[in-house]
Design a protein around this motif. Structure first.
Motif, PDB file in Angstrom:
ATOM      1  N   THR A   1       0.843  -1.206   0.000  1.00 41.20           N
ATOM      2  CA  THR A   1       0.000   0.000   0.000  1.00 41.20           C
ATOM      3  C   THR A   1       0.872   1.247   0.000  1.00 41.20           C
ATOM      4  O   THR A   1       0.641   2.192  -0.776  1.00 41.20           O
ATOM      5  CB  THR A   1      -0.929  -0.002   1.223  1.00 41.20           C
ATOM      6  N   ALA A   2       1.878   1.276   0.844  1.00 39.59           N
ATOM      7  CA  ALA A   2       2.776   2.426   0.902  1.00 39.59           C
ATOM      8  C   ALA A   2       3.542   2.590  -0.404  1.00 39.59           C
ATOM      9  O   ALA A   2       3.698   3.713  -0.908  1.00 39.59           O
ATOM     10  CB  ALA A   2       3.749   2.259   2.069  1.00 39.59           C
ATOM     11  N   GLU A   3       4.009   1.496  -0.960  1.00 38.84           N
ATOM     12  CA  GLU A   3       4.741   1.573  -2.223  1.00 38.84           C
ATOM     13  C   GLU A   3       3.882   2.180  -3.329  1.00 38.84           C
ATOM     14  O   GLU A   3       4.340   3.043  -4.099  1.00 38.84           O
ATOM     15  CB  GLU A   3       5.201   0.171  -2.640  1.00 38.84           C
ATOM     16  N   ALA A   4       2.629   1.733  -3.411  1.00 40.58           N
ATOM     17  CA  ALA A   4       1.741   2.229  -4.467  1.00 40.58           C
ATOM     18  C   ALA A   4       1.491   3.731  -4.324  1.00 40.58           C
ATOM     19  O   ALA A   4       1.456   4.468  -5.316  1.00 40.58           O
ATOM     20  CB  ALA A   4       0.422   1.468  -4.432  1.00 40.58           C
ATOM     21  N   LEU A   5       1.323   4.192  -3.101  1.00 47.11           N
ATOM     22  CA  LEU A   5       1.070   5.613  -2.882  1.00 47.11           C
ATOM     23  C   LEU A   5       2.283   6.472  -3.208  1.00 47.11           C
ATOM     24  O   LEU A   5       2.142   7.652  -3.570  1.00 47.11           O
ATOM     25  CB  LEU A   5       0.651   5.851  -1.432  1.00 47.11           C
ATOM     26  N   LEU A   6       3.468   5.903  -3.103  1.00 45.22           N
ATOM     27  CA  LEU A   6       4.676   6.693  -3.329  1.00 45.22           C
ATOM     28  C   LEU A   6       5.100   6.744  -4.790  1.00 45.22           C
ATOM     29  O   LEU A   6       5.983   7.525  -5.153  1.00 45.22           O
ATOM     30  CB  LEU A   6       5.816   6.143  -2.477  1.00 45.22           C
ATOM     31  N   LEU A   7       4.489   5.940  -5.640  1.00 47.56           N
ATOM     32  CA  LEU A   7       4.816   5.991  -7.064  1.00 47.56           C
ATOM     33  C   LEU A   7       4.393   7.344  -7.633  1.00 47.56           C
ATOM     34  O   LEU A   7       3.217   7.705  -7.626  1.00 47.56           O
ATOM     35  CB  LEU A   7       4.110   4.862  -7.826  1.00 47.56           C
TER      36      LEU A   7
ATOM     37  N   ARG B   1       5.016  10.149   5.264  1.00 46.82           N
ATOM     38  CA  ARG B   1       4.097   9.989   6.397  1.00 46.82           C
ATOM     39  C   ARG B   1       2.734   9.486   5.931  1.00 46.82           C
ATOM     40  O   ARG B   1       2.133   8.613   6.569  1.00 46.82           O
ATOM     41  CB  ARG B   1       3.951  11.321   7.137  1.00 46.82           C
ATOM     42  N   ALA B   2       2.244  10.021   4.823  1.00 49.49           N
ATOM     43  CA  ALA B   2       0.940   9.585   4.302  1.00 49.49           C
ATOM     44  C   ALA B   2       0.989   8.115   3.892  1.00 49.49           C
ATOM     45  O   ALA B   2       0.038   7.356   4.146  1.00 49.49           O
ATOM     46  CB  ALA B   2       0.540  10.457   3.119  1.00 49.49           C
ATOM     47  N   ALA B   3       2.078   7.711   3.267  1.00 50.18           N
ATOM     48  CA  ALA B   3       2.210   6.314   2.845  1.00 50.18           C
ATOM     49  C   ALA B   3       2.300   5.391   4.053  1.00 50.18           C
ATOM     50  O   ALA B   3       1.684   4.312   4.074  1.00 50.18           O
ATOM     51  CB  ALA B   3       3.447   6.161   1.960  1.00 50.18           C
ATOM     52  N   ALA B   4       3.062   5.789   5.058  1.00 48.63           N
ATOM     53  CA  ALA B   4       3.187   4.971   6.268  1.00 48.63           C
ATOM     54  C   ALA B   4       1.845   4.844   6.977  1.00 48.63           C
ATOM     55  O   ALA B   4       1.461   3.751   7.427  1.00 48.63           O
ATOM     56  CB  ALA B   4       4.229   5.579   7.198  1.00 48.63           C
ATOM     57  N   ASP B   5       1.116   5.955   7.065  1.00 50.09           N
ATOM     58  CA  ASP B   5      -0.193   5.921   7.730  1.00 50.09           C
ATOM     59  C   ASP B   5      -1.158   5.002   6.980  1.00 50.09           C
ATOM     60  O   ASP B   5      -1.939   4.263   7.602  1.00 50.09           O
ATOM     61  CB  ASP B   5      -0.780   7.330   7.816  1.00 50.09           C
TER      62      ASP B   5
ATOM     63  N   VAL C   1       2.900   0.604  16.302  1.00 53.27           N
ATOM     64  CA  VAL C   1       2.332   1.348  15.170  1.00 53.27           C
ATOM     65  C   VAL C   1       3.094   2.652  14.986  1.00 53.27           C
ATOM     66  O   VAL C   1       3.523   2.997  13.873  1.00 53.27           O
ATOM     67  CB  VAL C   1       0.831   1.613  15.389  1.00 53.27           C
ATOM     68  N   THR C   2       3.282   3.381  16.064  1.00 46.49           N
ATOM     69  CA  THR C   2       4.033   4.640  16.001  1.00 46.49           C
ATOM     70  C   THR C   2       5.484   4.392  15.615  1.00 46.49           C
ATOM     71  O   THR C   2       6.061   5.125  14.798  1.00 46.49           O
ATOM     72  CB  THR C   2       3.974   5.364  17.359  1.00 46.49           C
ATOM     73  N   LEU C   3       6.070   3.362  16.195  1.00 42.22           N
ATOM     74  CA  LEU C   3       7.463   3.039  15.897  1.00 42.22           C
ATOM     75  C   LEU C   3       7.645   2.695  14.419  1.00 42.22           C
ATOM     76  O   LEU C   3       8.586   3.178  13.769  1.00 42.22           O
ATOM     77  CB  LEU C   3       7.920   1.881  16.778  1.00 42.22           C
ATOM     78  N   ALA C   4       6.760   1.857  13.874  1.00 42.43           N
ATOM     79  CA  ALA C   4       6.860   1.485  12.465  1.00 42.43           C
ATOM     80  C   ALA C   4       6.682   2.709  11.568  1.00 42.43           C
ATOM     81  O   ALA C   4       7.398   2.882  10.577  1.00 42.43           O
ATOM     82  CB  ALA C   4       5.825   0.419  12.131  1.00 42.43           C
ATOM     83  N   ARG C   5       5.724   3.552  11.916  1.00 39.28           N
ATOM     84  CA  ARG C   5       5.482   4.772  11.126  1.00 39.28           C
ATOM     85  C   ARG C   5       6.731   5.643  11.103  1.00 39.28           C
ATOM     86  O   ARG C   5       7.171   6.102  10.039  1.00 39.28           O
ATOM     87  CB  ARG C   5       4.305   5.544  11.730  1.00 39.28           C
ATOM     88  N   ASN C   6       7.297   5.896  12.263  1.00 40.03           N
ATOM     89  CA  ASN C   6       8.476   6.755  12.329  1.00 40.03           C
ATOM     90  C   ASN C   6       9.673   6.147  11.611  1.00 40.03           C
ATOM     91  O   ASN C   6      10.486   6.859  11.001  1.00 40.03           O
ATOM     92  CB  ASN C   6       8.829   7.038  13.789  1.00 40.03           C
ATOM     93  N   LEU C   7       9.795   4.828  11.681  1.00 43.26           N
ATOM     94  CA  LEU C   7      10.912   4.154  11.026  1.00 43.26           C
ATOM     95  C   LEU C   7      10.791   4.256   9.506  1.00 43.26           C
ATOM     96  O   LEU C   7      11.785   4.503   8.806  1.00 43.26           O
ATOM     97  CB  LEU C   7      10.948   2.691  11.468  1.00 43.26           C
ATOM     98  N   ILE C   8       9.592   4.067   8.985  1.00 40.09           N
ATOM     99  CA  ILE C   8       9.377   4.208   7.543  1.00 40.09           C
ATOM    100  C   ILE C   8       9.758   5.607   7.084  1.00 40.09           C
ATOM    101  O   ILE C   8      10.500   5.795   6.105  1.00 40.09           O
ATOM    102  CB  ILE C   8       7.902   3.905   7.182  1.00 40.09           C
ATOM    103  N   VAL C   9       9.273   6.613   7.778  1.00 40.87           N
ATOM    104  CA  VAL C   9       9.546   8.000   7.395  1.00 40.87           C
ATOM    105  C   VAL C   9      11.041   8.305   7.488  1.00 40.87           C
ATOM    106  O   VAL C   9      11.627   8.912   6.577  1.00 40.87           O
ATOM    107  CB  VAL C   9       8.744   8.977   8.278  1.00 40.87           C
ATOM    108  N   ALA C  10      11.684   7.871   8.556  1.00 44.40           N
ATOM    109  CA  ALA C  10      13.101   8.180   8.763  1.00 44.40           C
ATOM    110  C   ALA C  10      13.983   7.545   7.690  1.00 44.40           C
ATOM    111  O   ALA C  10      14.875   8.198   7.129  1.00 44.40           O
ATOM    112  CB  ALA C  10      13.542   7.714  10.147  1.00 44.40           C
ATOM    113  N   VAL C  11      13.747   6.264   7.384  1.00 43.94           N
ATOM    114  CA  VAL C  11      14.601   5.570   6.418  1.00 43.94           C
ATOM    115  C   VAL C  11      14.352   6.084   5.000  1.00 43.94           C
ATOM    116  O   VAL C  11      15.304   6.295   4.232  1.00 43.94           O
ATOM    117  CB  VAL C  11      14.390   4.047   6.512  1.00 43.94           C
ATOM    118  N   LEU C  12      13.104   6.320   4.626  1.00 48.17           N
ATOM    119  CA  LEU C  12      12.831   6.860   3.295  1.00 48.17           C
ATOM    120  C   LEU C  12      13.392   8.271   3.147  1.00 48.17           C
ATOM    121  O   LEU C  12      13.895   8.638   2.073  1.00 48.17           O
ATOM    122  CB  LEU C  12      11.329   6.853   3.029  1.00 48.17           C
TER     123      LEU C  12
END
Length: 326
Positions: A267-273, A283-287, A303-314
């Motif tokens: 889902t996140a990948e599709a939104l970021l294309l 942040r929108a893709a992670a959410d 949930v918060t940890l995964a969200r922040n990790l996605i945003v930080a690494v991307l």
């Protein structure tokens, strides 16, 4: 530990014949032997496949890599082609265990680690005796799944390597007495459903022989990051393997520590294309990806940890990519 017979296989057909009837394959033994000590596994026979000609990493015709099943984790992490073209995989392997374990553990054995938690090792549960329940649901579950779990099991998958390989569209090759086959890693681990004891889609008696990484998935701009409760010898609380390709316009994201299997964030990948490579988009893709999360009372922090990790690494990957293109 229950007594068992031991046989060293001389080639793949010999291993398949020796294992027919319920024996277990022995590679590095870093997971299986522990489970035997705990009484979780009690095979009547072990078939040693460590000395089969299945080790090494070689080039694939499409520009990818073919990784032999008995390649040690240390050799995989140090391979120049892996470090150059699939750096997140090398990083994941190095984050997965101590040097001593990496020197013994094999690629196939790592992917075949049994999904487990403390209850799995010490008590009766659905993974050990189907139908006996999952004590973690009402018990200690702070480090358990937030996605795709059922009341049959809330354990998370332990492999760091598998998370990175999933991000790179790896394919598992195997042999059986009926012939060869292959399974994309995205289909290798079935949903937990009501059969948590069934942890892979391999046919009975199958011997993993190799894992292939397609050339099209190679990404020098990739990163694996693992959050854990202590710096060494710990499974991931949450982890991420991500790759960013500005030229091809692709984003690859896989998560660990959030489900019973490595989790591809489609889902996140599709939104970021085609989306701007900015924190707002990340942040929108992670959410969106984590909107399906159903945390238990004790693990909502994930949930918060995964969200922040996605945003930080991307964000880190995007900053690096922009620096290259300026």
């Amino acid at each position: 530990m229950k007594e068992f017979a031991y046989q060293r296989a001389v080639d793949v057909p010999d291993a398949l014949i020796a294992a027919d009837g319920g024996a277990r394959y022995l590679g590095g033994g870093t997971n299986l032997v522990d489970l035997m000590k705990h009484g979780v596994e009690a095979p009547a026979r072990l078939v040693d496949v460590r000395h089969l000609p299945l080790a090494g990493v070689r080039e694939a015709p499409d520009g990818g890599l073919i990784i032999g099943a008995t390649t040690t984790n240390s050799d995989l992490a140090a391979h120049p082609g892996v470090r150059r073209r699939y750096p997140a995989l090398s990083q994941a392997v190095l984050a997965g265990a101590s040097g001593q374990l990496r020197n013994m553990a094999t690629v196939a054995g790592n992917l075949l680690q049994r999904t487990r938690c403390a209850y799995f090792a010490s008590q009766v549960c659905n993974k050990r005796v189907p139908g006996t329940g999952c004590p973690a649901v009402a018990g200690e579950h702070h480090n358990h799944a937030i996605l795709d779990w059922t009341r049959s099991c809330v354990a998370t998958h332990p492999s760091d390597m598998a998370v990175a390989m999933l991000a790179f569209d790896a394919v598992v090759r195997y042999e059986t007495l009926d012939g060869a086959g292959e399974i994309p890693l995205a289909e290798f681990y079935p949903p937990v459903g009501d059969t948590p004891h069934r942890e892979t889609a391999l046919p009975p008696g199958a011997l993993v022989t190799a894992v292939t990484l397609p050339g099209a998935a190679a990404s020098p701009r990739s990163r694996y990051r693992k959050v854990r409760e202590r710096a060494s010898y710990a499974f991931a609380t949450v982890s991420i393997a991500a790759a960013l390709d500005l030229d091809g316009g692709s984003v690859r994201i896989a998560l660990g520590g959030v489900a019973s299997r490595p989790w591809r964030a489609r889902t996140a990948e599709a939104l970021l294309l085609g989306a701007p490579l900015a924190a707002e988009s990340f942040r929108a893709a992670a959410d969106a990806e984590l909107s399906a999360a159903e945390p238990l009372p004790g693990n909502g922090y994930k949930v918060t940890l995964a969200r922040n990790l996605i945003v930080a690494v991307l964000t880190e990957l995007a900053d690096r990519a922009k620096g290259v293109h300026t």
